[in-house]
Design an enzyme around this catalytic site. Structure first.
Site, PDB file in Angstrom:
ATOM      1  N   ASP A   7       0.868  -1.159   0.000  1.00 45.13           N
ATOM      2  CA  ASP A   7       0.000   0.000   0.000  1.00 45.13           C
ATOM      3  C   ASP A   7       0.919   1.228   0.000  1.00 45.13           C
ATOM      4  OD1 ASP A   7      -2.440   1.573   0.446  1.00 45.13           O
ATOM      5  OD2 ASP A   7      -1.650   1.866   2.471  1.00 45.13           O
ATOM      6  N   ASP A   9      -0.303   5.081   0.782  1.00 49.36           N
ATOM      7  CA  ASP A   9      -0.624   6.133   1.747  1.00 49.36           C
ATOM      8  C   ASP A   9      -0.555   5.631   3.180  1.00 49.36           C
ATOM      9  OD1 ASP A   9      -0.959   8.080  -0.166  1.00 49.36           O
ATOM     10  OD2 ASP A   9      -3.088   7.678  -0.422  1.00 49.36           O
ATOM     11  N   ASP A 183      -1.130  -0.355   5.998  1.00 48.62           N
ATOM     12  CA  ASP A 183      -1.628   0.134   7.285  1.00 48.62           C
ATOM     13  C   ASP A 183      -3.134  -0.027   7.416  1.00 48.62           C
ATOM     14  OD1 ASP A 183      -1.983   2.327   5.287  1.00 48.62           O
ATOM     15  OD2 ASP A 183      -2.908   3.312   7.007  1.00 48.62           O
TER      16      ASP A 183
END
Length: 229
Positions: A7, A9, A183
């Site tokens: 991922d 961001d 996250d």
């Protein structure tokens, strides 16, 4: 070679840090807020925006609805709908967001240490043009074999189809030797779980883990993640 899907961001790119600065700048400019009122505006926006992104990931709304509704809903909750132009705020924010080139500390060093040892892909729910520009401007692009976005794939995490499309376009990638790293609990971890691939949750803020989501491993820092890999 094992494949890592990262991922972007708040896993490698410091989206939240840029978001805080940008949203405060917008409310200072458009609503002349400061102090506690500015902090309230930031908190309200983040709650509204997070809810809309969750609805998008759960297929309750489309992407356009996020960008159409987040500032009107925020301004309504702050009783500022009559004083502030929500459409102009969204346009101004789009520019600020697209030029947020912050990285998390240690992100480039992590990718550099993994480059050549793993096949590295990006898998993000972000907008394609924005994410490609940010990877280029931060100098992270050379570490990725390919970048996949929900906009480009026309499907978002946590839908298993997001990952199936990646595997379909990359016959060199073995699903059984792939790890999703991110996250996001409801995008990255649930997405990897839905797709039947290994996951590592990057839990930088020490959030609670819900009973319904089962990451294979948890890293509490990029340094700990590097040791795992």
């Amino acid at each position: 070679m094992q494949t890592l899907i990262f991922d972007l961001d708040d896993t490698l790119l410091d989206f939240k840090g840029g978001e805080v600065a940008d949203i405060k700048e917008l409310f200072q400019k458009h609503a002349q807020l400061s102090g506690a009122a500015l902090e309230e505006a930031l908190t309200t926006y983040q709650a509204v925006n997070s809810r809309l992104w969750y609805q998008y990931e759960m297929k309750e709304i489309d992407r356009h609805t996020i960008f159409q509704d987040r500032f009107p809903k925020t301004l309504e909750k702050l009783a500022l709908s009559q004083q502030v132009n929500a459409t102009q705020m969204e346009e101004d924010y789009a520019y600020l967001r697209d030029h947020n080139y912050r990285m998390l500390d240690g992100a480039k060093e992590l990718l550099k240490s993994l480059h050549g040892r793993y096949r590295i892909l990006a898998g993000t729910n972000g907008q394609e043009e924005t994410q490609l520009r940010r990877l280029k401007e931060t100098g992270l692009m050379p570490y990725f074999d390919q970048v996949f976005t929900s906009e480009g794939l026309a499907v978002a995490k946590p839908d298993a189809l997001f990952f199936e499309k990646i595997f379909a376009s990359r016959p060199d990638v073995d699903k059984e030797k792939t790890i999703m790293i991110g996250d996001g609990l409801y995008s990255d971890m649930l997405g990897g779980q839905n797709a039947g691939i290994e996951t590592i949750w990057l839990n930088l803020t020490k959030k609670e883990l819900p009973d319904s989501i089962h990451p294979n491993r948890i890293a509490y820092s990029l340094a700990e993640l590097a040791q795992m890999l």
